[in-house]
Design an enzyme around this catalytic site. Structure first.
Site, PDB file in Angstrom:
ATOM      1  N   SER A  96       6.622  -0.143   9.989  1.00 47.62           N
ATOM      2  CA  SER A  96       5.258  -0.062   9.472  1.00 47.62           C
ATOM      3  C   SER A  96       5.063   1.311   8.855  1.00 47.62           C
ATOM      4  CB  SER A  96       4.260  -0.255  10.626  1.00 47.62           C
ATOM      5  OG  SER A  96       2.984   0.210  10.237  1.00 47.62           O
ATOM      6  N   MET A 138       0.835  -1.199   0.000  1.00 47.42           N
ATOM      7  CA  MET A 138       0.000   0.000   0.000  1.00 47.42           C
ATOM      8  C   MET A 138       0.875   1.256   0.000  1.00 47.42           C
ATOM      9  SD  MET A 138      -3.380  -0.918   2.152  1.00 47.42           S
ATOM     10  CE  MET A 138      -2.677  -0.756   3.773  1.00 47.42           C
ATOM     11  N   HIS A 144       9.129   1.110   3.292  1.00 43.95           N
ATOM     12  CA  HIS A 144      10.239   1.110   4.241  1.00 43.95           C
ATOM     13  C   HIS A 144      11.044  -0.155   4.002  1.00 43.95           C
ATOM     14  CE1 HIS A 144       7.688  -1.754   6.330  1.00 43.95           C
ATOM     15  NE2 HIS A 144       6.725  -0.839   6.409  1.00 43.95           N
ATOM     16  N   GLN A 180      -3.151 -12.122   7.871  1.00 41.45           N
ATOM     17  CA  GLN A 180      -3.350 -11.863   6.435  1.00 41.45           C
ATOM     18  C   GLN A 180      -2.709 -12.976   5.613  1.00 41.45           C
ATOM     19  OE1 GLN A 180      -2.839  -7.903   4.357  1.00 41.45           O
ATOM     20  NE2 GLN A 180      -0.819  -8.738   4.006  1.00 41.45           N
ATOM     21  N   HIS A 214       9.233  -3.537   3.451  1.00 43.63           N
ATOM     22  CA  HIS A 214       8.764  -3.789   2.082  1.00 43.63           C
ATOM     23  C   HIS A 214       9.945  -4.175   1.182  1.00 43.63           C
ATOM     24  CE1 HIS A 214       5.597  -0.737   3.369  1.00 43.63           C
ATOM     25  NE2 HIS A 214       4.841  -1.749   2.965  1.00 43.63           N
TER      26      HIS A 214
HETATM   27  P1  AMP Z   1       1.437  -2.933   3.467  1.00 41.34           P
HETATM   28  O1  AMP Z   1       2.015  -1.899   2.535  1.00 41.34           O
HETATM   29  O2  AMP Z   1       1.405  -2.510   4.891  1.00 41.34           O
HETATM   30  O3  AMP Z   1       0.147  -3.511   2.952  1.00 41.34           O
HETATM   31  O4  AMP Z   1       2.472  -4.126   3.437  1.00 41.34           O
HETATM   32  C1  AMP Z   1       2.825  -4.770   2.231  1.00 41.34           C
HETATM   33  C2  AMP Z   1       3.563  -6.039   2.579  1.00 41.34           C
HETATM   34  O5  AMP Z   1       4.739  -5.720   3.306  1.00 41.34           O
HETATM   35  C3  AMP Z   1       2.721  -6.975   3.457  1.00 41.34           C
HETATM   36  O6  AMP Z   1       2.893  -8.307   3.001  1.00 41.34           O
HETATM   37  C4  AMP Z   1       3.315  -6.758   4.821  1.00 41.34           C
HETATM   38  O7  AMP Z   1       3.178  -7.875   5.677  1.00 41.34           O
HETATM   39  C5  AMP Z   1       4.779  -6.511   4.479  1.00 41.34           C
HETATM   40  N1  AMP Z   1       5.425  -5.785   5.575  1.00 41.34           N
HETATM   41  C6  AMP Z   1       4.976  -4.675   6.203  1.00 41.34           C
HETATM   42  N2  AMP Z   1       5.798  -4.328   7.210  1.00 41.34           N
HETATM   43  C7  AMP Z   1       6.797  -5.255   7.225  1.00 41.34           C
HETATM   44  C8  AMP Z   1       7.963  -5.445   8.036  1.00 41.34           C
HETATM   45  N3  AMP Z   1       8.261  -4.640   9.036  1.00 41.34           N
HETATM   46  N4  AMP Z   1       8.749  -6.508   7.754  1.00 41.34           N
HETATM   47  C9  AMP Z   1       8.454  -7.352   6.734  1.00 41.34           C
HETATM   48  N5  AMP Z   1       7.380  -7.220   5.933  1.00 41.34           N
HETATM   49  C10 AMP Z   1       6.563  -6.188   6.173  1.00 41.34           C
END
Ligand code: AMP
Length: 285
Positions: free
Chosen positions: A185, A30, A34, A153, A37
């Site tokens: 995050s 999304m 960081h 998820q 990702h």
């Molecule tokens: P999001 O942009 O929050 O939807 O996250 C996209 C993907 O990145 C999802 O599969 C998350 O689980 C993963 N993700 C988010 N934060 C972390 C993190 N700190 N370490 C590893 N993967 C992450």
């Protein structure tokens, strides 16, 4: 890095790539990227000829409208990071591109979404399931990369892949943390300087709970965790659960489970943070 806003253009482009037997890895995000990702992109780069990333803040998975409107969207910085990370293709659809008509399909995942995030964010996983299924159909990746940070998820997507026979291998990648233990995050950017230092307490609480589990003191854990959080009145806990890492069912007897997940969700200054610790217990008593 090639950028596509149109699903049909991306489909045609990937069809050509596949003709050359190119393997495709997919990383859905999304945005507000960081290091967490980027670790998924690194893994995909290592395992595939072509890596496709997506940035889409999916309105369907937000059950709180201010969380949706406040979600950070630093798109120029994100594109620069992905370019540097060697992402080959970025899919950047608008909401109209993803949902030209309001979708009627409502996915539900039974017991997998009855606890934790599913309980506190009604409709969240229906939105996640639908958007990930649409991405899978558009991109048809060989492998798709998700973070353990969103453990529930991942379980839900694994179930969906099985139920709908998607021919896609899933990878669950470890949580990337700040030096102080805070799980990275996109929402961390919304924490104030004044309160940000409190956020690593979530990881500390997981480590504390792990000690209780490994010394087989599950019945003392709840009181110990409550006492721990008394030091942090700014943290408003949604849940703190000890579950089987595969089935996400509550752990009542730790010795009956091979792999355990301790999961926490809490608000700090209106920002909702989640974290978890997955481990195969080694008992000290
Ligand atoms: P999001 O942009 O929050 O939807 O996250 C996209 C993907 O990145 C999802 O599969 C998350 O689980 C993963 N993700 C988010 N934060 C972390 C993190 N700190 N370490 C590893 N993967 C992450």
């Amino acid at each position: 890095m090639q950028i596509f806003e149109s699903a049909s253009d991306l489909i045609s482009h990937l069809k050509e790539l596949r003709r050359n037997a190119s393997s495709i890895g997919f990383v859905p995000t999304m945005g507000a990227l960081h290091q967490g990702h980027l670790s998924l992109f690194e893994k995909s780069k290592a395992e595939n000829d072509t890596t496709v990333g997506s940035i889409f803040v999916n309105p369907l998975q937000f059950n709180n409208s201010s969380d949706l409107s406040l979600y950070p969207r630093p798109i120029d910085k994100d594109m620069e990071m992905l370019h540097k990370a060697g992402c080959n293709i970025l899919f950047l659809p608008s909401s109209e591109e993803m949902y030209p008509l309001a979708p009627a399909l409502k996915m539900s995942f039974g017991p997998l979404e009855e606890s934790m995030e599913g309980r506190y964010r009604p409709g969240h996983f229906a939105g996640v399931g639908l958007v990930v299924a649409k991405f899978f159909n558009i991109i048809r990746p060989d492998k798709a990369y998700f973070g353990q940070k969103d453990l529930q998820q991942f379980s839900i997507i694994r179930q969906m892949v099985q139920d709908l026979s998607f021919n896609i291998q899933l990878r669950c990648c470890p949580i990337v943390r700040e030096e102080n233990g805070l799980a990275m995050s996109s929402r961390n950017a919304r924490l104030s300087r004044k309160k940000r230092h409190l956020a690593p307490a979530l990881y500390a609480s997981l480590q504390l709970a792990k000690k209780y589990i490994e010394s087989d003191k599950l019945e003392e854990l709840e009181a110990a965790v409550k006492e721990f959080f008394l030091q942090y009145p700014d943290l408003k806990i949604d849940y703190f659960e000890v579950v089987d890492s595969e089935t996400l069912t509550e752990v009542k007897d730790v010795k009956k489970h091979q792999s355990i997940a301790i999961c926490v969700a809490a608000y700090l200054e209106e920002v909702r943070l989640i974290d978890n610790l997955v481990f195969e217990p080694t008992y000290t008593s």
